[in-house]
Design a protein around this motif. Structure first.
Motif, PDB file in Angstrom:
ATOM      1  N   ASP A 140       7.790 -82.438 117.055  1.00 48.73           N
ATOM      2  CA  ASP A 140       7.471 -82.928 115.703  1.00 48.73           C
ATOM      3  C   ASP A 140       6.208 -82.288 115.137  1.00 48.73           C
ATOM      4  N   LYS A 141       5.874 -81.101 115.628  1.00 48.74           N
ATOM      5  CA  LYS A 141       4.610 -80.490 115.223  1.00 48.74           C
ATOM      6  C   LYS A 141       4.728 -79.017 114.857  1.00 48.74           C
ATOM      7  N   TYR A 142       5.503 -78.257 115.627  1.00 52.89           N
ATOM      8  CA  TYR A 142       5.638 -76.825 115.395  1.00 52.89           C
ATOM      9  C   TYR A 142       7.101 -76.491 115.114  1.00 52.89           C
ATOM     10  N   ALA A 143       7.318 -75.461 114.318  1.00 48.21           N
ATOM     11  CA  ALA A 143       8.686 -75.120 113.937  1.00 48.21           C
ATOM     12  C   ALA A 143       8.962 -73.629 114.082  1.00 48.21           C
ATOM     13  N   VAL A 144      10.213 -73.326 114.390  1.00 47.87           N
ATOM     14  CA  VAL A 144      10.724 -71.959 114.376  1.00 47.87           C
ATOM     15  C   VAL A 144      11.939 -71.973 113.459  1.00 47.87           C
ATOM     16  N   SER A 145      11.922 -71.105 112.465  1.00 45.72           N
ATOM     17  CA  SER A 145      13.009 -71.074 111.489  1.00 45.72           C
ATOM     18  C   SER A 145      13.846 -69.822 111.679  1.00 45.72           C
ATOM     19  N   GLY A 146      15.159 -69.986 111.685  1.00 45.28           N
ATOM     20  CA  GLY A 146      16.055 -68.846 111.785  1.00 45.28           C
ATOM     21  C   GLY A 146      16.477 -68.509 113.199  1.00 45.28           C
ATOM     22  N   ALA A 147      17.403 -67.554 113.287  1.00 45.69           N
ATOM     23  CA  ALA A 147      17.928 -67.114 114.588  1.00 45.69           C
ATOM     24  C   ALA A 147      16.989 -66.086 115.192  1.00 45.69           C
ATOM     25  N   GLN A 148      15.868 -66.562 115.671  1.00 48.00           N
ATOM     26  CA  GLN A 148      14.852 -65.683 116.239  1.00 48.00           C
ATOM     27  C   GLN A 148      15.321 -65.129 117.593  1.00 48.00           C
ATOM     28  N   SER A 149      14.587 -64.160 118.101  1.00 49.40           N
ATOM     29  CA  SER A 149      14.932 -63.560 119.389  1.00 49.40           C
ATOM     30  C   SER A 149      14.675 -64.548 120.516  1.00 49.40           C
ATOM     31  N   PRO A 150      15.351 -64.379 121.656  1.00 49.35           N
ATOM     32  CA  PRO A 150      15.087 -65.244 122.813  1.00 49.35           C
ATOM     33  C   PRO A 150      13.611 -65.202 123.218  1.00 49.35           C
ATOM     34  N   GLU A 151      12.990 -64.039 123.061  1.00 47.88           N
ATOM     35  CA  GLU A 151      11.587 -63.899 123.425  1.00 47.88           C
ATOM     36  C   GLU A 151      10.697 -64.773 122.535  1.00 47.88           C
ATOM     37  N   THR A 152      11.039 -64.826 121.249  1.00 46.09           N
ATOM     38  CA  THR A 152      10.263 -65.652 120.323  1.00 46.09           C
ATOM     39  C   THR A 152      10.376 -67.128 120.690  1.00 46.09           C
ATOM     40  N   PHE A 153      11.598 -67.566 120.979  1.00 46.49           N
ATOM     41  CA  PHE A 153      11.803 -68.956 121.386  1.00 46.49           C
ATOM     42  C   PHE A 153      11.053 -69.265 122.678  1.00 46.49           C
ATOM     43  N   LEU A 154      11.135 -68.359 123.637  1.00 48.09           N
ATOM     44  CA  LEU A 154      10.492 -68.594 124.930  1.00 48.09           C
ATOM     45  C   LEU A 154       8.972 -68.640 124.785  1.00 48.09           C
ATOM     46  N   ASN A 155       8.422 -67.735 123.993  1.00 47.75           N
ATOM     47  CA  ASN A 155       6.972 -67.739 123.765  1.00 47.75           C
ATOM     48  C   ASN A 155       6.533 -69.033 123.095  1.00 47.75           C
ATOM     49  N   ALA A 156       7.337 -69.493 122.143  1.00 49.92           N
ATOM     50  CA  ALA A 156       7.009 -70.746 121.449  1.00 49.92           C
ATOM     51  C   ALA A 156       7.001 -71.916 122.426  1.00 49.92           C
ATOM     52  N   MET A 157       8.022 -71.978 123.277  1.00 50.54           N
ATOM     53  CA  MET A 157       8.098 -73.071 124.245  1.00 50.54           C
ATOM     54  C   MET A 157       6.949 -73.021 125.247  1.00 50.54           C
ATOM     55  N   ASP A 158       6.602 -71.807 125.689  1.00 54.33           N
ATOM     56  CA  ASP A 158       5.489 -71.664 126.636  1.00 54.33           C
ATOM     57  C   ASP A 158       4.171 -72.145 126.013  1.00 54.33           C
ATOM     58  N   GLN A 159       3.913 -71.734 124.786  1.00 52.44           N
ATOM     59  CA  GLN A 159       2.668 -72.110 124.120  1.00 52.44           C
ATOM     60  C   GLN A 159       2.599 -73.610 123.854  1.00 52.44           C
ATOM     61  N   ILE A 160       3.713 -74.157 123.384  1.00 55.20           N
ATOM     62  CA  ILE A 160       3.746 -75.585 123.062  1.00 55.20           C
ATOM     63  C   ILE A 160       3.649 -76.424 124.334  1.00 55.20           C
ATOM     64  N   TRP A 161       4.251 -75.947 125.417  1.00 53.26           N
ATOM     65  CA  TRP A 161       4.161 -76.681 126.681  1.00 53.26           C
ATOM     66  C   TRP A 161       2.723 -76.709 127.186  1.00 53.26           C
ATOM     67  N   LYS A 162       2.014 -75.597 127.061  1.00 49.93           N
ATOM     68  CA  LYS A 162       0.614 -75.547 127.503  1.00 49.93           C
ATOM     69  C   LYS A 162      -0.223 -76.563 126.722  1.00 49.93           C
ATOM     70  N   GLU A 163       0.033 -76.645 125.427  1.00 50.29           N
ATOM     71  CA  GLU A 163      -0.697 -77.621 124.621  1.00 50.29           C
ATOM     72  C   GLU A 163      -0.324 -79.039 125.018  1.00 50.29           C
ATOM     73  N   PHE A 164       0.968 -79.235 125.289  1.00 50.06           N
ATOM     74  CA  PHE A 164       1.456 -80.544 125.701  1.00 50.06           C
ATOM     75  C   PHE A 164       0.780 -80.985 126.994  1.00 50.06           C
ATOM     76  N   GLU A 165       0.688 -80.073 127.959  1.00 48.26           N
ATOM     77  CA  GLU A 165       0.049 -80.384 129.235  1.00 48.26           C
ATOM     78  C   GLU A 165      -1.440 -80.674 129.041  1.00 48.26           C
ATOM     79  N   LYS A 166      -2.053 -79.900 128.177  1.00 42.05           N
ATOM     80  CA  LYS A 166      -3.486 -80.067 127.921  1.00 42.05           C
ATOM     81  C   LYS A 166      -3.785 -81.427 127.296  1.00 42.05           C
ATOM     82  N   ASN A 167      -2.892 -81.872 126.444  1.00 41.68           N
ATOM     83  CA  ASN A 167      -3.120 -83.122 125.708  1.00 41.68           C
ATOM     84  C   ASN A 167      -2.576 -84.365 126.402  1.00 41.68           C
TER      85      ASN A 167
END
Length: 233
Positions: free
Chosen positions: A187-214
């Motif tokens: 409910d905080k970050y968004a990815v719009s469109g059929a992005q590359s698998p790498e883009t999705f994976l990078n987004a998930m990695d970054q958001i997970w790190k923030e999730f763990e931190k918080n």
């Protein structure tokens, strides 16, 4: 991690985006801790089903472009689909309203089968050239992924799940979503469109790190207390 996805089964890039997202999720280290929720979005709620018109003629008509240009656009989408192992059959695609398909998705969602029915409907529309506005086809699709035939027919004989479709679309408007696919992470970050698998994976990695931190609460004020080893100070 919670990922909300708005999508329309009439949207080729939603199907492509689904596949690319799945490719990324398969590589995500914490994939077993990811919850995915599908949401309804109609590209054209007023679309009238036309079994007598192919997808290329329809695109030419609604966009006011030549058939040659429409064919060129379809060929591009076909090429992008092939890159992720899909073979779109645009010469077979039926111009169909997706509202009842979304009602079926909502029913499947209530049974924990949303992803399965999304995949089945995408395949029916883009690859098999079936009419996703045909009740019998929708019943057949629902049964194929584990839904009860009687329950599906009872739904179509009523207005069941109509409100769920509308609620998803209102929520999309509130969030300012004007195109799909649209992926909302925690409910905080968004990815719009059929992005590359790498883009999705990078987004998930970054958001997970923030999730763990918080995960640990921020202590605003610290006073006298006793610790788990019974030291009080």
């Amino acid at each position: 991690m919670k990922i909300n996805i708005w999508s329309d089964v009439r949207c080729p890039f939603c199907y492509i985006g689904k596949r690319k997202f799945e490719m990324a999720l398969e590589k995500f280290q914490h994939k077993d801790e990811v919850e995915v929720e599908w949401h309804s979005f109609e590209l054209d709620p007023n679309l009238i089903t036309r079994t007598d018109m192919n997808a290329i003629d329809h695109l030419s008509e609604i966009k006011g472009i030549s058939k040659e240009k429409a064919l060129e656009m379809h060929q591009y989408m076909t090429q992008v689909g092939e890159e992720v192992g899909m073979k779109f059959n645009y010469d077979k695609i039926v111009v169909a309203n997706s509202f009842d398909a979304h009602r079926l998705i909502q029913l499947a969602k209530s049974k924990g089968l949303a992803n399965e029915v999304e995949e089945a409907l995408f395949k029916a529309h883009f690859i098999e050239g079936k009419n996703i506005d045909d009740e019998n086809l929708l019943v057949e699709t629902g049964v194929s992924i584990g839904l009860d035939e009687k329950e599906i027919r009872e739904m179509f004989a009523s207005d069941a799940f109509t409100d769920k479709v509308k609620q998803d679309e209102i929520q999309a408007q509130t969030l300012g979503i004007r195109g799909v696919p649209f992926f909302l992470f925690n409910d905080k970050y968004a990815v719009s469109g059929a992005q590359s698998p790498e883009t999705f994976l990078n987004a998930m990695d970054q958001i997970w790190k923030e999730f763990e931190k918080n995960k640990k609460p921020k202590i605003l004020n610290e006073g006298e207390s006793c610790s788990v080893d019974e030291i009080c100070n």
